[in-house]
Design an enzyme around this catalytic site. Sequence first.
Site, PDB file in Angstrom:
ATOM      1  N   GLU B  60     -18.505  16.745 -26.648  1.00 49.34           N
ATOM      2  CA  GLU B  60     -19.784  17.243 -26.517  1.00 49.34           C
ATOM      3  C   GLU B  60     -20.808  17.511 -27.549  1.00 49.34           C
ATOM      4  O   GLU B  60     -22.004  17.197 -27.500  1.00 49.34           O
ATOM      5  CB  GLU B  60     -19.563  18.780 -25.573  1.00 49.34           C
ATOM      6  CG  GLU B  60     -19.009  18.618 -24.270  1.00 49.34           C
ATOM      7  CD  GLU B  60     -17.483  18.122 -24.194  1.00 49.34           C
ATOM      8  OE1 GLU B  60     -16.767  18.523 -25.409  1.00 49.34           O
ATOM      9  OE2 GLU B  60     -16.901  17.977 -23.137  1.00 49.34           O
ATOM     10  N   HIS B 129     -14.667  25.375 -14.363  1.00 46.71           N
ATOM     11  CA  HIS B 129     -15.425  24.686 -13.430  1.00 46.71           C
ATOM     12  C   HIS B 129     -16.341  25.392 -12.606  1.00 46.71           C
ATOM     13  O   HIS B 129     -16.643  24.872 -11.555  1.00 46.71           O
ATOM     14  CB  HIS B 129     -14.279  23.678 -12.619  1.00 46.71           C
ATOM     15  CG  HIS B 129     -13.421  22.564 -13.578  1.00 46.71           C
ATOM     16  ND1 HIS B 129     -12.387  23.233 -13.895  1.00 46.71           N
ATOM     17  CD2 HIS B 129     -13.749  21.663 -13.810  1.00 46.71           C
ATOM     18  CE1 HIS B 129     -11.946  22.312 -14.576  1.00 46.71           C
ATOM     19  NE2 HIS B 129     -12.583  21.164 -14.416  1.00 46.71           N
TER      20      HIS B 129
END
Lengths: 409, 337
Positions: B60, B129
């Site tokens: 990322e 999540h």
Amino acid sequence: MAHTDPRFHVPAPHVRPGDTPDFSHIEIPPAGTARRPDVSIAGSETLDLALGLVRVLDHNHQAVGEWDPKLEPEIMREGLRHMVLTRVYDERMQKLQRQGKMSFYMKSMGEEAVAVAAAMALEKTDMVFPSYRQQGILFARGRDIVDMMCHCISNSRDNLKGRQLPVHYTWAEGDFFSISGNLTTQFPQAVGYAMACQFKGESRITASWIGDGSSAEGDFHGALVLASTYRAPVILNIVNNQWAISTFQGMAAGASETFALKGIGYGLASLRIDGNDFLAVYAATKWAAERARAGHGATVIESYTYRADAHSTSDDPSGYRPKGEADAWPLGDPVERLKNHLIGLGEWDEERHAALEKELDQLVIASYKEAETFGTLHDGPLSPVQTMFEDVYAEPDWRLRRQRRDLGV
Amino acid sequence: MSKMNMIQALNSAMDNMMERDANVLAFGEDAGYFGGVFRVTAGLQEKYGLDRCFDAPINEAAIVAMAIGMAANGLKPVAEIQFSDYIFPGFDQIVSELSRLRYRTAGTFTAPVVIRTPSGGGIRGGQTHSMSPEAFFTHIPGIQVVMPSNPYDAKGLLIAAIESPDPVIFFEPKRLYNGPFDGGAGKALEAWGKHPKGEVPEDHYTLPIGKADVVREGSAMTIVTYGTLVHVALAAAEQSGIDAEIIDLRTLIPYDIETIAASVNKTGRCIVAQEAPRTSGFGAELAAQIQEDCFFALEAPIKRVTGWDTPYPHAHEWSYFPGPKRFINAMREVLEA
């Protein structure tokens, strides 16, 4: 000292303060022995170059071997001038910091060739993403010295409006990216910029510099992955000056024999070069730039050098390394070596060198006098205080407009 | 006009912008060939080519850094972080670099990057999540933070984000991708097709960044929220019969203080609501600013409806997620205060 044997391995330098400087454990291959392969070589086939040391100037100050860039004396004299100017500037700025005229400064003593030779080997429009110790690039690209000083003393002419610490230069007109205090962040950014150059069909490439210590950051890995995956036209320089503030290079290198070796695992062409050898830095950068421009991808270059002075004006190296280590450094001094090479060619002499130093010293003194006329950090004038609220966004939103009002400006 | 769910609306925004501007790129993990794990970039690689919409390595920080470098050279990267729970490896690049580039270079370099990232809970996503990490980003000077609550807004705001000269973190409430969700756990999924905001123009249009939407007018109190909780608040007003005025913030930074203050000055009572944990959440900023701007109009303390100060749990999701019941309780307390 530790009371017990350590239970895990903690690397330590061979010598500490009070000891005699000792670099006998460092193997220095003779100049001219490294091969210079075609720029299209597969990265994995550069292992010998990642473990070796590309050197051009030998102990007699003569240029030898396949990597000799065979530069015209005029180019070498220009390089010498930029390196001397870098050193003279650094000396003067350090003194000014000591006199309280600046909050902070960082010299690049001993590493002038790493920046200057690389900058001269690149095109002036190649975007560079330096760390805070490549000020030599600015001199090689002809940045105005007064502008550099105005930035360092954060005065009314500081092109960064007093927002950045000294030496955190930005020079968009010179394709010199913004220096950030956060280490290694610029390394993967340089890859993205290089990808954009390709995307737009530009022939420009990018180059970035980090230190040996900074190679431990995660962004180092990210940059090499990106560069390798997207075959980006970028040169990723690791300036191994042996020291990251007080920690010796082994703290970042670990069991890796060299820093250049790390590039091999990513499939990138990787060179380890004599960072105090102007001609080696120039030749290696030219090679990597040609490789990048021809579409063969990125090159990792470890410049092997020595941080001859303190990390910064806030640092005292006598607390962690022996005195006189810089003088014992087996690769010598980059300015002296290029100077002696030119003298050997009959293209330079001590008198001209002394005159050059004097000329540049006067230039730097005069530049500082001029810079001061635009203000100083302590006495002003500074950039108008309301500019503090500008450039956070393209346009200040209501929060910044209110806060500016709250400050009464 | 077409019926679109939020995924299709976002895809349409990308398609419009990639068509209009050859410098718009889309990339991220699985964003290329596969079209994204939520299909937001589906079909874009095929239509625009391998170098306009492409896959990225799982890193990322590198994804954000690549976007910064590209944007500094004039491209318009729209980077995807697969889940906002995984944006943290890129946090240094966002905080230290992306947000400050314009400032620290006095405007000589800019990086108008858009980072799209699915966020929020209500999907049995567990700890990694389901997060709503927006408050980490609203605390960073130099970036805009946007979160739509329906397909129409999603497309208009994403196009505005791509056209913005400033970097934008664009949170997509994944619970709303396929239909509105009012917090009724276990209820069958509603489709966007029946919702007025599921009608989306196929062509280019924008919604202004920084402008909130009063999604329900009311007089009893003001509820300021964003994302999935907009629908929960609407359901709570419906179920309780309390005439709440509900504001969908749409942009968190810069938030629309004018619309909020006008409403609170009218109703005299206020709830701020977020899925994220309470302490130092974005609701705290809203409550503090509303208190400062509307103190003399307030007839009750400002109440916060939020996730608890725990990591997002799996099994106890519906005790964690601020559903209509928690809203109604808070609304009653605010009315009775």
